[in-house]
Scaffold this motif. Structure first.
Motif, PDB file in Angstrom:
ATOM      1  N   LEU A 232       0.769  -1.471  -0.113  1.00  0.00           N
ATOM      2  CA  LEU A 232      -0.216  -0.263  -0.009  1.00  0.00           C
ATOM      3  C   LEU A 232       0.950   0.948  -0.098  1.00  0.00           C
ATOM      4  CD1 LEU A 232      -3.000   0.834   0.478  1.00  0.00           C
ATOM      5  CD2 LEU A 232      -2.140   1.208   3.221  1.00  0.00           C
ATOM      6  N   LEU A 233       0.351   2.014  -0.864  1.00  0.00           N
ATOM      7  CA  LEU A 233       0.815   3.546  -0.891  1.00  0.00           C
ATOM      8  C   LEU A 233       0.142   4.445  -0.519  1.00  0.00           C
ATOM      9  CD1 LEU A 233       3.042   3.773  -3.940  1.00  0.00           C
ATOM     10  CD2 LEU A 233       3.551   2.900  -2.435  1.00  0.00           C
ATOM     11  N   CYS A 234       0.307   5.502   0.407  1.00  0.00           N
ATOM     12  CA  CYS A 234      -0.038   7.007   1.289  1.00  0.00           C
ATOM     13  C   CYS A 234       0.795   7.868   0.892  1.00  0.00           C
ATOM     14  CB  CYS A 234       0.118   5.933   2.685  1.00  0.00           C
ATOM     15  SG  CYS A 234      -0.827   5.037   3.267  1.00  0.00           S
ATOM     16  N   LEU A 235      -0.364   8.570   0.031  1.00  0.00           N
ATOM     17  CA  LEU A 235       0.206   9.823  -0.872  1.00  0.00           C
ATOM     18  C   LEU A 235      -0.158  11.394   0.801  1.00  0.00           C
ATOM     19  CD1 LEU A 235       1.187  12.177  -2.134  1.00  0.00           C
ATOM     20  CD2 LEU A 235      -0.967  12.035  -3.072  1.00  0.00           C
ATOM     21  N   ALA A 236       0.614  11.810   1.648  1.00  0.00           N
ATOM     22  CA  ALA A 236       0.135  12.719   3.057  1.00  0.00           C
ATOM     23  C   ALA A 236       0.717  13.715   2.364  1.00  0.00           C
ATOM     24  CB  ALA A 236       1.522  11.977   3.361  1.00  0.00           C
ATOM     25  N   CYS A 237      -0.240  14.850   3.118  1.00  0.00           N
ATOM     26  CA  CYS A 237      -0.396  16.643   2.705  1.00  0.00           C
ATOM     27  C   CYS A 237       0.115  16.897   4.513  1.00  0.00           C
ATOM     28  CB  CYS A 237      -1.051  16.824   2.288  1.00  0.00           C
ATOM     29  SG  CYS A 237      -1.860  18.545   2.250  1.00  0.00           S
ATOM     30  N   GLN A 238       1.374  17.053   4.501  1.00  0.00           N
ATOM     31  CA  GLN A 238       1.946  18.262   5.753  1.00  0.00           C
ATOM     32  C   GLN A 238       1.985  19.191   5.073  1.00  0.00           C
ATOM     33  OE1 GLN A 238       3.838  14.467   5.902  1.00  0.00           O
ATOM     34  NE2 GLN A 238       4.265  15.044   8.207  1.00  0.00           N
ATOM     35  N   PRO A 239       2.424  19.914   6.833  1.00  0.00           N
ATOM     36  CA  PRO A 239       3.165  21.749   6.065  1.00  0.00           C
ATOM     37  C   PRO A 239       3.901  21.573   5.552  1.00  0.00           C
ATOM     38  CG  PRO A 239       1.737  21.708   8.585  1.00  0.00           C
ATOM     39  CD  PRO A 239       2.058  19.973   8.446  1.00  0.00           C
ATOM     40  N   SER A 240       5.066  20.639   5.856  1.00  0.00           N
ATOM     41  CA  SER A 240       6.568  20.939   5.251  1.00  0.00           C
ATOM     42  C   SER A 240       6.277  20.346   3.667  1.00  0.00           C
ATOM     43  CB  SER A 240       7.491  20.079   5.918  1.00  0.00           C
ATOM     44  OG  SER A 240       6.664  18.255   6.079  1.00  0.00           O
ATOM     45  N   GLY A 241       5.315  20.127   3.190  1.00  0.00           N
ATOM     46  CA  GLY A 241       5.028  19.393   1.917  1.00  0.00           C
ATOM     47  C   GLY A 241       4.056  17.965   1.807  1.00  0.00           C
ATOM     48  N   MET A 242       4.965  17.519   0.150  1.00  0.00           N
ATOM     49  CA  MET A 242       3.422  16.563   0.468  1.00  0.00           C
ATOM     50  C   MET A 242       4.960  15.619  -0.112  1.00  0.00           C
ATOM     51  SD  MET A 242       0.566  17.314  -0.366  1.00  0.00           S
ATOM     52  CE  MET A 242      -0.257  16.091  -1.417  1.00  0.00           C
ATOM     53  N   SER A 243       4.240  14.273   0.619  1.00  0.00           N
ATOM     54  CA  SER A 243       5.340  12.972   1.054  1.00  0.00           C
ATOM     55  C   SER A 243       4.379  11.672   0.494  1.00  0.00           C
ATOM     56  CB  SER A 243       5.995  12.852   2.318  1.00  0.00           C
ATOM     57  OG  SER A 243       5.384  13.048   3.059  1.00  0.00           O
ATOM     58  N   VAL A 244       5.323  10.013   0.371  1.00  0.00           N
ATOM     59  CA  VAL A 244       4.362   9.395   0.610  1.00  0.00           C
ATOM     60  C   VAL A 244       5.168   8.263   1.325  1.00  0.00           C
ATOM     61  CG1 VAL A 244       4.554   7.797  -1.497  1.00  0.00           C
ATOM     62  CG2 VAL A 244       4.907   9.660  -2.441  1.00  0.00           C
ATOM     63  N   TYR A 245       4.590   7.323   1.915  1.00  0.00           N
ATOM     64  CA  TYR A 245       4.864   6.449   2.884  1.00  0.00           C
ATOM     65  C   TYR A 245       3.964   4.955   2.329  1.00  0.00           C
ATOM     66  CZ  TYR A 245       5.470   9.869   6.194  1.00  0.00           C
ATOM     67  OH  TYR A 245       6.136  11.229   7.751  1.00  0.00           O
ATOM     68  N   SER A 246       5.226   3.560   2.010  1.00  0.00           N
ATOM     69  CA  SER A 246       4.358   2.672   1.888  1.00  0.00           C
ATOM     70  C   SER A 246       5.096   1.125   2.580  1.00  0.00           C
ATOM     71  CB  SER A 246       5.528   2.317   0.555  1.00  0.00           C
ATOM     72  OG  SER A 246       6.881   1.784   0.982  1.00  0.00           O
ATOM     73  N   VAL A 247       4.183   0.471   2.435  1.00  0.00           N
ATOM     74  CA  VAL A 247       3.796  -0.163   3.354  1.00  0.00           C
ATOM     75  C   VAL A 247       3.911  -2.204   3.227  1.00  0.00           C
ATOM     76  CG1 VAL A 247       1.822   0.172   4.356  1.00  0.00           C
ATOM     77  CG2 VAL A 247       3.066  -1.288   6.311  1.00  0.00           C
ATOM     78  N   GLY A 248       3.995  -3.308   3.140  1.00  0.00           N
ATOM     79  CA  GLY A 248       3.901  -3.521   2.468  1.00  0.00           C
ATOM     80  C   GLY A 248       4.811  -4.924   2.010  1.00  0.00           C
ATOM     81  N   CYS A 249       4.673  -5.273   1.251  1.00  0.00           N
ATOM     82  CA  CYS A 249       5.197  -6.828   0.333  1.00  0.00           C
ATOM     83  C   CYS A 249       6.368  -5.843  -0.271  1.00  0.00           C
ATOM     84  CB  CYS A 249       5.075  -7.437  -0.249  1.00  0.00           C
ATOM     85  SG  CYS A 249       5.874  -8.329  -1.227  1.00  0.00           S
ATOM     86  N   GLY A 250       7.755  -6.289  -0.045  1.00  0.00           N
ATOM     87  CA  GLY A 250       8.785  -5.338  -1.044  1.00  0.00           C
ATOM     88  C   GLY A 250       9.915  -5.977  -1.821  1.00  0.00           C
ATOM     89  N   LEU A 251       8.871  -6.960  -2.912  1.00  0.00           N
ATOM     90  CA  LEU A 251       9.211  -7.875  -3.470  1.00  0.00           C
ATOM     91  C   LEU A 251       9.974  -6.728  -4.676  1.00  0.00           C
ATOM     92  CD1 LEU A 251       7.769 -11.382  -4.006  1.00  0.00           C
ATOM     93  CD2 LEU A 251      10.001 -11.094  -4.017  1.00  0.00           C
ATOM     94  N   GLY A 252      10.306  -6.751  -4.855  1.00  0.00           N
ATOM     95  CA  GLY A 252      11.283  -5.998  -6.629  1.00  0.00           C
ATOM     96  C   GLY A 252      11.091  -4.776  -6.291  1.00  0.00           C
ATOM     97  N   GLY A 253      11.238  -4.349  -5.603  1.00  0.00           N
ATOM     98  CA  GLY A 253      12.131  -2.868  -4.635  1.00  0.00           C
ATOM     99  C   GLY A 253      10.248  -1.806  -4.707  1.00  0.00           C
ATOM    100  N   LYS A 254       9.339  -2.819  -4.991  1.00  0.00           N
ATOM    101  CA  LYS A 254       8.367  -1.864  -4.947  1.00  0.00           C
ATOM    102  C   LYS A 254       8.002  -0.622  -3.997  1.00  0.00           C
ATOM    103  CE  LYS A 254       5.353  -5.472  -4.290  1.00  0.00           C
ATOM    104  NZ  LYS A 254       4.273  -6.449  -4.299  1.00  0.00           N
ATOM    105  N   LEU A 255       8.904  -0.475  -2.761  1.00  0.00           N
ATOM    106  CA  LEU A 255       8.303   0.061  -1.403  1.00  0.00           C
ATOM    107  C   LEU A 255       9.323   0.958  -1.508  1.00  0.00           C
ATOM    108  CD1 LEU A 255       7.669  -2.794   1.136  1.00  0.00           C
ATOM    109  CD2 LEU A 255       6.363  -1.445   0.089  1.00  0.00           C
ATOM    110  N   GLY A 256       9.795   0.917  -2.459  1.00  0.00           N
ATOM    111  CA  GLY A 256      10.891   2.131  -3.090  1.00  0.00           C
ATOM    112  C   GLY A 256      11.772   3.368  -1.871  1.00  0.00           C
ATOM    113  N   HIS A 257      12.166   1.660  -0.533  1.00  0.00           N
ATOM    114  CA  HIS A 257      13.479   2.360  -0.074  1.00  0.00           C
ATOM    115  C   HIS A 257      14.418   1.522   0.071  1.00  0.00           C
ATOM    116  CE1 HIS A 257       9.509   3.554   2.676  1.00  0.00           C
ATOM    117  NE2 HIS A 257       9.593   2.089   2.867  1.00  0.00           N
ATOM    118  N   GLY A 258      14.929   1.232  -1.376  1.00  0.00           N
ATOM    119  CA  GLY A 258      16.504   0.986  -1.820  1.00  0.00           C
ATOM    120  C   GLY A 258      16.898   0.185  -1.540  1.00  0.00           C
ATOM    121  N   SER A 259      16.073  -1.763  -1.098  1.00  0.00           N
ATOM    122  CA  SER A 259      15.570  -2.562  -0.576  1.00  0.00           C
ATOM    123  C   SER A 259      14.689  -3.457  -1.042  1.00  0.00           C
ATOM    124  CB  SER A 259      15.900  -3.160   1.035  1.00  0.00           C
ATOM    125  OG  SER A 259      14.964  -2.971   1.266  1.00  0.00           O
TER     126      SER A 259
END
Length: 533
Positions: A316-343
């Motif tokens: 799952l990807l979550c698009l966040a809207c904070q005072p500092s700006g927009m960002s993305v969080y990810s959680v779940g299965c990391g196969l293929g690097g799809k979580l975006g954290h370098g692993s």
């Protein structure tokens, strides 16, 4: 007859150059010297003192639906827009803050909120109505909330009109069309049982459909499970008409997302809830496959307002809207690097994707395919990452990327939207052009090269290519939707600015909404669906 001969005195404004010649110069009305405009003025004739007419200024700002950034710039450049306006409901609010509040009150999901709920939303967004407005507008832009939309599900399709009327067509083996039967439909059919209910968002999964109303209610039909795999399990109960999800009755929902093995919903306040696929705390909480109770996704997201969710194969990807700006969080299965954290490691709790800060990129839209993901930035750049099979990342190869990487082939294109499927990606530009890349199976990419004598129309595309067939509809495309499933042939929808819907790709179950002739199973070129959205 001119003003002089009719007896009407000539009016002369000090800001307009005198171009009328000696006739006006001889008039008896005195002229005033040109003065430099400024916000407060000194009540000199011919000036418009803003301080004397704040209600008019407020009306103009609200009627123009200014962007929150524009309202902030007004405050930064002129003290008039920063000072308390002495208007209800809060005498301490500035004109810009009041304008932001008024624009918030036009949003469908904001209108039914109590005063306490409104204040809580303002606090969560950073303590400003401008930030609250940015949060609301960001959510609308991501999901076409309250606008017409088409959803290309796994072998079945959902279309929502601008007035919230829902049509469905295609495969119906589980009752996922919502018509009370299990029969396929090859033409769009209105879901009659929803009359009087305005739908603002839809999601389609394998054998399952979920709809969100403007009252925050969620209706589901098809497979009666939140977490089973694509083909489900034997003995699953089937629901052939829309049913209210009772466990969500106390949550005002604005978006749903159906992934593999789990379902997620997003509340009006920006909190994410999930059903199922939480065994062994895979999503940060303990649930079972048949769990019907929503569980809040906390951890790093506990006080972070989310504007969009996107569900893929076990992540799952979550698009966040904070005072500092927009960002993305990810959680779940990391196969293929799809979580975006370098692993390729799994993440049991939501984790911030740091790469966007390094790229100096503000994410505005997120999309999840089965094994890859994509983001559109505020400046129009597109990033992709995950499993690069068939060229679905658009980097000219089939390599995996474990962190978001800018698609260099689109660097001169200002993108506004992105859609992902099973190894396929579509990008929509600001001027309505559509680019696609990835797996060419089922002709769902829209590149009819075989007709031009250039080879296989099912060829994979490793770098973004303009979908020339959509240029022939001679209308601006505003939404693209494609099948996001690993077990079904894909089809694609293109929705135009005037509400016309075009379809291409696999259509063997009626999911295109158009008739196929002579044992055809797909449409190579976009064809108009007989429905106006």
């Amino acid at each position: 007859m001119d003003a002089t001969t009719s007896g009407t005195p000539t009016i002369q404004y000090h800001n307009i150059p005198d171009q009328s010649g000696t006739a006006i110069a001889a008039a008896s009305i005195p002229t005033f010297p040109r003065q430099v405009r400024h916000c407060f003025g000194d009540s000199s004739p011919g000036e418009f003192p803003l301080a004397a007419n704040p209600s008019i200024v407020l009306h103009v700002l609200t009627a123009c639906n200014l962007d929150p950034r524009d309202l902030a710039k007004l405050e930064a450049t002129c003290s008039f827009f920063r000072r308390p306006a002495n208007f209800t409901p809060d005498y301490e609010l500035s004109i810009s803050e009041l304008a932001a509040l008024d624009i918030c009150q036009k949003r469908a999901i904001f209108k039914p909120m109590t005063d306490e709920e409104c204040q809580n939303l303002k606090r969560k967004c950073g303590g400003s109505w401008k930030l609250a407005l940015r949060f609301l507008l960001a959510g609308e832009a991501c999901c076409r909330r309250e606008k017409s939309q088409a959803i290309a599900g796994p072998a079945h399709s959902i279309a929502v009109t601008s007035t919230g009327v829902v049509y469905s067509f295609g495969s119906n083996t589980s009752g996922q069309l919502g018509h009370g039967t299990m029969e396929e439909e090859w033409q769009p059919q209105q879901i009659r049982s929803l009359q009087g209910i305005r739908i603002i968002q839809a999601a389609a999964g394998a054998g399952r459909t979920m709809l969100v109303s403007d009252a925050g209610r969620v209706y589901a039909f098809g497979k009666d499970s939140f977490g089973e795999a694509e083909f489900g399990v034997q003995g699953t109960k089937l629901v052939a008409t829309p049913q209210l999800i009772e466990s969500l009755r106390d949550i005002f929902v604005v978006q749903t997302a159906i992934g593999n093995f789990f379902t997620a919903v997003l509340s009006r306040e920006g909190r994410v809830y999930t059903f199922s696929w939480g065994k062994d705390r895979k999503l940060g909480h303990q649930t079972e496959q048949n769990d019907v109770e929503p569980q809040p996704l906390l951890g790093a997201l506990e006080d972070v307002p989310i504007v969009q969710i996107a569900a893929g194969y076990c992540y799952l990807l979550c698009l966040a809207c904070q005072p500092s700006g927009m960002s993305v969080y990810s959680v779940g299965c990391g196969l293929g690097g799809k979580l975006g954290h370098g692993s390729r490691m799994d993440e049991k709790h939501p984790r911030l994707i740091e790469q966007f800060r390094l790229l100096n990129l503000q994410p505005m839209v997120v999309a999840t395919g089965a094994w890859h993901a994509a983001v559109v930035a505020r400046d129009g750049r597109v990033c992709t990452w995950g499993w690069g099979r068939y060229g679905c990342l658009g980097h000219g190869n089939e390599e995996c990327e474990s962190v978001p990487k800018v698609v260099e082939a689109l660097i001169k294109v200002k993108a506004v939207h992105v859609a992902t499927g099973d190894y396929t990606t579509f990008v929509l530009s600001e001027d309505g052009d559509v680019y696609s890349f990835g797996c060419g199976e089922s002709a769902s990419l829209g590149h009819n090269t075989a007709a031009e004598g250039q080879g296989n129309r099912h060829a994979n595309v490793l770098s973004p290519e303009l979908v020339k067939s959509l240029k022939q509809v001679k209308e601006k495309v505003v939404q693209i939707s494609l099948t996001n499933s690993i077990h079904w042939n894909a089809h694609t929808f293109a929705l135009t600015e005037s509400g016309k819907l075009y379809a291409f790709g696999a259509g063997d179950k009626g999911q295109l909404g158009v008739e196929l002739m002579n044992n055809q199973t797909e449409r190579v070129n976009p064809e108009r669906v007989d429905i106006d959205l």
